[in-house]
Write a protein that holds these residues in place. Sequence first.
Motif, PDB file in Angstrom:
ATOM      1  N   THR A 190     -36.415  -0.996  25.863  1.00 20.05           N
ATOM      2  CA  THR A 190     -36.052  -1.999  24.871  1.00 20.05           C
ATOM      3  C   THR A 190     -36.471  -1.531  23.486  1.00 20.05           C
ATOM      4  OG1 THR A 190     -38.143  -3.165  25.175  1.00 20.05           O
ATOM      5  CG2 THR A 190     -36.294  -3.866  26.543  1.00 20.05           C
ATOM      6  N   GLN A 191     -35.940  -2.186  22.442  1.00 16.64           N
ATOM      7  CA  GLN A 191     -36.209  -1.722  21.082  1.00 16.64           C
ATOM      8  C   GLN A 191     -37.697  -1.815  20.732  1.00 16.64           C
ATOM      9  OE1 GLN A 191     -33.630  -4.113  18.665  1.00 16.64           O
ATOM     10  NE2 GLN A 191     -35.005  -5.873  18.624  1.00 16.64           N
TER      11      GLN A 191
ATOM     12  N   PHE B 126     -27.156   0.620  24.007  1.00 21.42           N
ATOM     13  CA  PHE B 126     -26.357  -0.583  23.807  1.00 21.42           C
ATOM     14  C   PHE B 126     -26.896  -1.287  22.581  1.00 21.42           C
ATOM     15  CE2 PHE B 126     -25.163  -5.031  24.532  1.00 21.42           C
ATOM     16  CZ  PHE B 126     -23.817  -4.883  24.814  1.00 21.42           C
ATOM     17  N   ALA B 127     -26.019  -1.580  21.628  1.00 21.93           N
ATOM     18  CA  ALA B 127     -26.425  -2.217  20.377  1.00 21.93           C
ATOM     19  C   ALA B 127     -25.629  -3.491  20.163  1.00 21.93           C
ATOM     20  CB  ALA B 127     -26.210  -1.261  19.207  1.00 21.93           C
TER      21      ALA B 127
ATOM     22  N   VAL C 288     -28.043  -5.509  12.799  1.00 21.02           N
ATOM     23  CA  VAL C 288     -28.321  -5.140  14.185  1.00 21.02           C
ATOM     24  C   VAL C 288     -29.395  -6.078  14.726  1.00 21.02           C
ATOM     25  CG1 VAL C 288     -29.150  -3.320  15.719  1.00 21.02           C
ATOM     26  CG2 VAL C 288     -27.712  -2.733  13.750  1.00 21.02           C
ATOM     27  N   SER C 289     -29.126  -6.720  15.872  1.00 23.27           N
ATOM     28  CA  SER C 289     -30.078  -7.688  16.422  1.00 23.27           C
ATOM     29  C   SER C 289     -30.804  -7.199  17.665  1.00 23.27           C
ATOM     30  CB  SER C 289     -29.358  -9.005  16.741  1.00 23.27           C
ATOM     31  OG  SER C 289     -28.331  -8.798  17.699  1.00 23.27           O
ATOM     32  N   GLN C 290     -30.152  -6.377  18.485  1.00 22.13           N
ATOM     33  CA  GLN C 290     -30.776  -5.891  19.713  1.00 22.13           C
ATOM     34  C   GLN C 290     -30.361  -4.455  19.988  1.00 22.13           C
ATOM     35  OE1 GLN C 290     -32.985  -7.241  21.846  1.00 22.13           O
ATOM     36  NE2 GLN C 290     -33.145  -9.210  20.785  1.00 22.13           N
TER      37      GLN C 290
ATOM     38  N   SER D  72     -34.619   3.799  14.743  1.00 17.65           N
ATOM     39  CA  SER D  72     -33.979   3.882  13.433  1.00 17.65           C
ATOM     40  C   SER D  72     -32.630   4.577  13.515  1.00 17.65           C
ATOM     41  CB  SER D  72     -34.906   4.619  12.457  1.00 17.65           C
ATOM     42  OG  SER D  72     -34.307   4.770  11.199  1.00 17.65           O
ATOM     43  N   SER D  73     -32.567   5.657  14.291  1.00 14.31           N
ATOM     44  CA  SER D  73     -31.317   6.406  14.437  1.00 14.31           C
ATOM     45  C   SER D  73     -30.242   5.549  15.088  1.00 14.31           C
ATOM     46  CB  SER D  73     -31.564   7.667  15.261  1.00 14.31           C
ATOM     47  OG  SER D  73     -30.357   8.337  15.557  1.00 14.31           O
ATOM     48  N   LEU D  74     -30.615   4.831  16.153  1.00 15.78           N
ATOM     49  CA  LEU D  74     -29.658   3.979  16.846  1.00 15.78           C
ATOM     50  C   LEU D  74     -29.165   2.841  15.953  1.00 15.78           C
ATOM     51  CD1 LEU D  74     -31.171   3.589  20.436  1.00 15.78           C
ATOM     52  CD2 LEU D  74     -28.980   4.615  19.836  1.00 15.78           C
TER      53      LEU D  74
END
Length: 338
Positions: A33-34, A141-142, A97-99, A43-45
Amino acid sequence: MTRARAMTAAITLAAIATLAGSVLEATAQTCTTQAKMADDVRSSLADQALAIALDIKANNGAKVQGESAPALTGNFAPTAFLLRTTSERIAADSLAVSQLYLLDASKVSGTAEVDFSCPLTATTSETDFTFGTLPAGTYAFAMVEATGPRPWLLSLLLQQDGSAWKLAGLYTHARMVGGRDGLSYWTAAREAAKAKQSWRAWLLYAEADALLAPAPFIDSTHLDKLRSEQREALPPELGDGLNAQTPLVLKDAKGESIAYTAVAPDSSDDGSKLRLAVHYRATPLADPAAAGARNLDAARTLLDAHKDLRTGVDSVFVFADLEGQAPFATEIPMSQIP
């Protein structure tokens, strides 16, 4: 069943689709998870997910295609269509971006179902991903929230390609319908279930699920609870499912049988109205007026049998399914259905 809104998904990696044949034993993989990602990876994702989402907002199809994995670019037309329609809906929204989830499938082999279990930090909840099959590799997954006049969710499946992240799948849908979000529909579904309005509860639970689920291959502790409640409130007539093989058969005022093969929540294109989408089997009629009258009769017969479906629904989108032909469809405002 065709839904005007539903959850719209681009064609992704061909191998991600559920296997047509039998599935071999499931293979559990690693999910991060993040909150547990290394700062540089997170950061890259996030940067790449936001960059792709901004290109979608701008309807920059050529750039998004260049940012996509080979399996997606090989048949990019469905994704290009989704880009255009999504761009129109989020043109005035801001993106964030939330997740983020990192999915390590580097040890995948064969054609087994691939599962990822992602416990959330400091909670008893988790998010689960299940793919029919998945090529070996590293994925992410974003979830990108579009906030504004028409809140929308853009869910991106990313595949690592060297040091870059490529788009491998795109899934978008509204966050609100008729001015209400998924949690609001969930609350209303519970109230309908307590009032023994089983058909209305079933419809509202389905709409809550459509608004809250990020993508068709994702499950979570909260979605499990919602779906469990929906099963408990299931109308007895739907115990065997509702489809072409097990239709709901009702008799209209003339004593003629109507076989309904699908009933589901739907929304207007602008997301301002909740509709009821209804499919039934029919034979072709040469006269459009007669076909329209038959659709009205199908809507009225269903609503007469289950009056609680009239509450909170703006219109009924009726599809007369004709063998070998496109359906004859009409949208009928609820106020015009006696």
